[in-house]
Enzyme design. Structure first.
Site, PDB file in Angstrom:
ATOM      1  N   PHE A   1       0.859  -1.185   0.000  1.00 59.76           N
ATOM      2  CA  PHE A   1       0.000   0.000   0.000  1.00 59.76           C
ATOM      3  C   PHE A   1       0.901   1.244   0.000  1.00 59.76           C
ATOM      4  O   PHE A   1       1.799   1.347   0.856  1.00 59.76           O
ATOM      5  CB  PHE A   1      -0.881  -0.038   1.243  1.00 59.76           C
ATOM      6  CG  PHE A   1      -2.016   0.940   1.222  1.00 59.76           C
ATOM      7  CD1 PHE A   1      -2.988   0.878   0.246  1.00 59.76           C
ATOM      8  CD2 PHE A   1      -2.116   1.928   2.194  1.00 59.76           C
ATOM      9  CE1 PHE A   1      -4.044   1.778   0.231  1.00 59.76           C
ATOM     10  CE2 PHE A   1      -3.164   2.835   2.192  1.00 59.76           C
ATOM     11  CZ  PHE A   1      -4.133   2.754   1.197  1.00 59.76           C
TER      12      PHE A   1
ATOM     13  N   ARG B   1     -11.626  -3.158  -8.891  1.00 51.21           N
ATOM     14  CA  ARG B   1     -11.486  -4.232  -7.894  1.00 51.21           C
ATOM     15  C   ARG B   1     -12.875  -4.725  -7.508  1.00 51.21           C
ATOM     16  O   ARG B   1     -13.780  -3.919  -7.241  1.00 51.21           O
ATOM     17  CB  ARG B   1     -10.806  -3.730  -6.618  1.00 51.21           C
ATOM     18  CG  ARG B   1      -9.385  -3.311  -6.767  1.00 51.21           C
ATOM     19  CD  ARG B   1      -8.755  -3.032  -5.401  1.00 51.21           C
ATOM     20  NE  ARG B   1      -9.580  -2.198  -4.531  1.00 51.21           N
ATOM     21  CZ  ARG B   1      -9.250  -1.831  -3.295  1.00 51.21           C
ATOM     22  NH1 ARG B   1      -8.110  -2.251  -2.778  1.00 51.21           N
ATOM     23  NH2 ARG B   1     -10.029  -1.055  -2.577  1.00 51.21           N
TER      24      ARG B   1
ATOM     25  N   TYR C   1     -12.058  -2.261   9.316  1.00 54.01           N
ATOM     26  CA  TYR C   1     -13.261  -1.781   8.619  1.00 54.01           C
ATOM     27  C   TYR C   1     -13.499  -2.448   7.273  1.00 54.01           C
ATOM     28  O   TYR C   1     -14.432  -2.103   6.571  1.00 54.01           O
ATOM     29  CB  TYR C   1     -13.246  -0.256   8.467  1.00 54.01           C
ATOM     30  CG  TYR C   1     -11.970   0.363   7.924  1.00 54.01           C
ATOM     31  CD1 TYR C   1     -11.610   0.226   6.597  1.00 54.01           C
ATOM     32  CD2 TYR C   1     -11.131   1.099   8.764  1.00 54.01           C
ATOM     33  CE1 TYR C   1     -10.450   0.802   6.107  1.00 54.01           C
ATOM     34  CE2 TYR C   1      -9.962   1.681   8.288  1.00 54.01           C
ATOM     35  CZ  TYR C   1      -9.634   1.524   6.953  1.00 54.01           C
ATOM     36  OH  TYR C   1      -8.476   2.088   6.476  1.00 54.01           O
ATOM     37  N   LYS C   2     -12.640  -3.427   6.914  1.00 50.48           N
ATOM     38  CA  LYS C   2     -12.851  -4.126   5.640  1.00 50.48           C
ATOM     39  C   LYS C   2     -13.641  -5.415   5.919  1.00 50.48           C
ATOM     40  O   LYS C   2     -14.839  -5.357   6.144  1.00 50.48           O
ATOM     41  CB  LYS C   2     -11.511  -4.391   4.957  1.00 50.48           C
ATOM     42  CG  LYS C   2     -10.709  -3.109   4.651  1.00 50.48           C
ATOM     43  CD  LYS C   2      -9.400  -3.442   3.966  1.00 50.48           C
ATOM     44  CE  LYS C   2      -8.432  -2.265   3.934  1.00 50.48           C
ATOM     45  NZ  LYS C   2      -8.818  -1.200   3.032  1.00 50.48           N
TER      46      LYS C   2
ATOM     47  N   ASP D   1       1.115  -6.436   7.221  1.00 49.27           N
ATOM     48  CA  ASP D   1      -0.129  -5.665   7.216  1.00 49.27           C
ATOM     49  C   ASP D   1      -1.227  -6.626   6.757  1.00 49.27           C
ATOM     50  O   ASP D   1      -1.249  -7.066   5.597  1.00 49.27           O
ATOM     51  CB  ASP D   1       0.020  -4.475   6.243  1.00 49.27           C
ATOM     52  CG  ASP D   1      -1.230  -3.600   6.216  1.00 49.27           C
ATOM     53  OD1 ASP D   1      -2.301  -4.086   6.613  1.00 49.27           O
ATOM     54  OD2 ASP D   1      -1.130  -2.443   5.768  1.00 49.27           O
TER      55      ASP D   1
END
Ligand SMILES: Cc1ncc(COP(=O)(O)O)c(C=O)c1O
Length: 416
Positions: free
Chosen positions: A124, A376, A227-228, A202
């Site tokens: 990321f 995505r 939060y995913k 991560d």
């Protein structure tokens, strides 16, 4: 190939779909962005009611002695169960970025100066930025080496050739945010261990999507967001995993909540013994409380079943894309081997952003776009059905055939 209806009827996770909020105003919405922000568990509103209207409104400051003080640890331990960690090895704190900075800096400071930190170009971008900051904080001679895995047909070989005796820390996204590439935890951890280096993972795109067993795969350190696939809500706190034997690591942003006795108001109070020493200030009580239902549902479903469905959904999508979308200029760019993939699939199209906007605004399908040319599609197994997969491919074809690309080509939304 079995029909989507047959697969949905036989899906053991299907009942979980109704335990998430589906807006009645958009009952036909196909939500495939759970890899960015997961759907809301239905139990959240009751918890919000309790925390805000009883605990805060009525109990006021007494709330700290009635559960708030331990919330980073209690929700952390619940996430720890998903990771195969021991109680006391996982804590909630700030956000992934801040947690990454703290743990990376701690790991680098525990190693002699003049060593390098290895990461890869698929990580990321903000993680790479933070790793650079950690290097600056850690010491004058520390540097980041970014292995270019974008162009590599064999990312593992490229990565392993960069890990050597001058490596202090390796830091990678377990599943990469764009292509969904998944590193083999054990192989990377073993290579680093041979060079006496630590590895900081991560888990943002893998926790709740693929099975993780930190103990069995030799993970030393990890951070991740909630939060995913954990469905903790926008801005929910992140988590830190520090294996209990990593006692040499010290929090570079030490503060009262990471000490043994925060309410002694003594700046020399020693750091807490476990992962709690990585806390800094007051926990985000309200948002921390909302993480619990999503994690509890994943534990109930079992990560083996969640992963089995993730693979089945992704494989079906890839197969349909190859069969029905290739002639329209789409190309699957995620790894073909499910062992090297997370739970999202990246699809190339020269006008990917326009296709995405047409899907959102004209077809009630929400994927997301990553520049310059990738869409995505995130498959959260807890609430995505096989019918969603088939319908999404139908909707993409509709967009292409009815001029959606031309209608949306000039739009640029604030959040892609
Ligand atoms: C892999 C990964 N790491 C880190 C982050 C940053 O998380 P935060 O902004 O919550 O710190 C994200 C955000 O999406 C991410 O996908």
């Amino acid at each position: 190939m079995k029909s989507a209806t047959e697969l949905d009827a036989a899906d053991p996770l299907a009942p979980f779909r109704d335990l998430f909020v589906h807006s009645s105003a958009e009952s036909d919405l196909i939500y495939l962005d759970g890899n960015s922000l997961g759907r809301q568990p239905a139990a959240v509103s009751e918890i919000l009611q309790r925390v805000v209207h009883q605990e805060w409104a009525e109990r006021l400051i007494r709330g700290w002695n009635e559960g708030w003080l331990d919330i980073s640890r209690s929700v952390g331990d619940l996430i720890g169960q998903l990771l195969g960690a021991q109680p006391g090895e996982v804590i909630l704190a700030e956000n992934t970025s801040a947690c990454l900075y703290k743990v990376a800096t701690a790991a680098l400071r525990a190693r002699p100066e003049g060593k390098k930190l290895v990461t890869d170009s698929e990580n990321f971008p903000s993680d790479i930025q933070i790793l650079e900051s950690a290097c600056v904080s850690a010491g004058a001679n520390c540097r980041v080496e970014v292995v270019d895995t974008t162009i590599s047909p064999d990312p593992m070989t490229s990565l392993l050739s960069a890990i050597d005796d001058s490596t202090a820390l390796v830091s990678l996204s377990h599943v990469s945010y764009k292509l969904g590439w998944r590193w083999n935890l054990e192989e990377v951890n073993k290579a680093a261990e041979r060079c006496d280096a630590l590895v900081l993972w991560d888990f943002s795109h893998s926790v709740g999507a693929v099975p993780i067993n930190v103990a069995a795969t030799g993970v030393n350190l990890a951070v991740g967001c909630t939060y995913k696939y954990l469905n903790g809500g926008p801005g929910a706190p992140a988590f830190i995993y520090v294996r209990s034997d990593q006692t040499q690591l010290a929090n570079p942003v030490a503060g009262w909540f990471g000490s043994t006795a925060p309410f002694s108001f003594d700046p020399s109070s020693p750091p807490a013994p476990g992962v709690e020493r990585f806390l800094t200030g007051t926990p985000h009580v309200v948002s921390a409380a909302l993480i619990e239902p999503g994690v509890a549902m994943l534990l109930e479903a079992g990560m083996d079943r969640v992963y089995e469905k993730s693979v089945a959904l992704s494989e079906r999508f890839i197969h349909l894309c190859d069969e029905r979308l290739a002639d329209a200029g789409f190309e699957v760019r995620s790894p073909r081997n499910p062992d090297q993939r997370g739970s999202h699939v990246a699809l190339f199209h020269p006008y990917a952003q326009a296709v995405g906007l047409a899907l959102i605004h004209e077809q009630s399908v929400i994927p997301d776009f990553r520049p310059p040319d990738l869409l995505r599609f995130g498959f959260a197994p807890m609430y995505t059905s096989f019918t969603d997969i088939d319908n999404t491919v139908d909707h993409i074809i509709e967009v292409v055939e009815n001029g959606g690309v031309d209608r949306w080509r000039d739009e640029t939304p604030l959040v892609p």
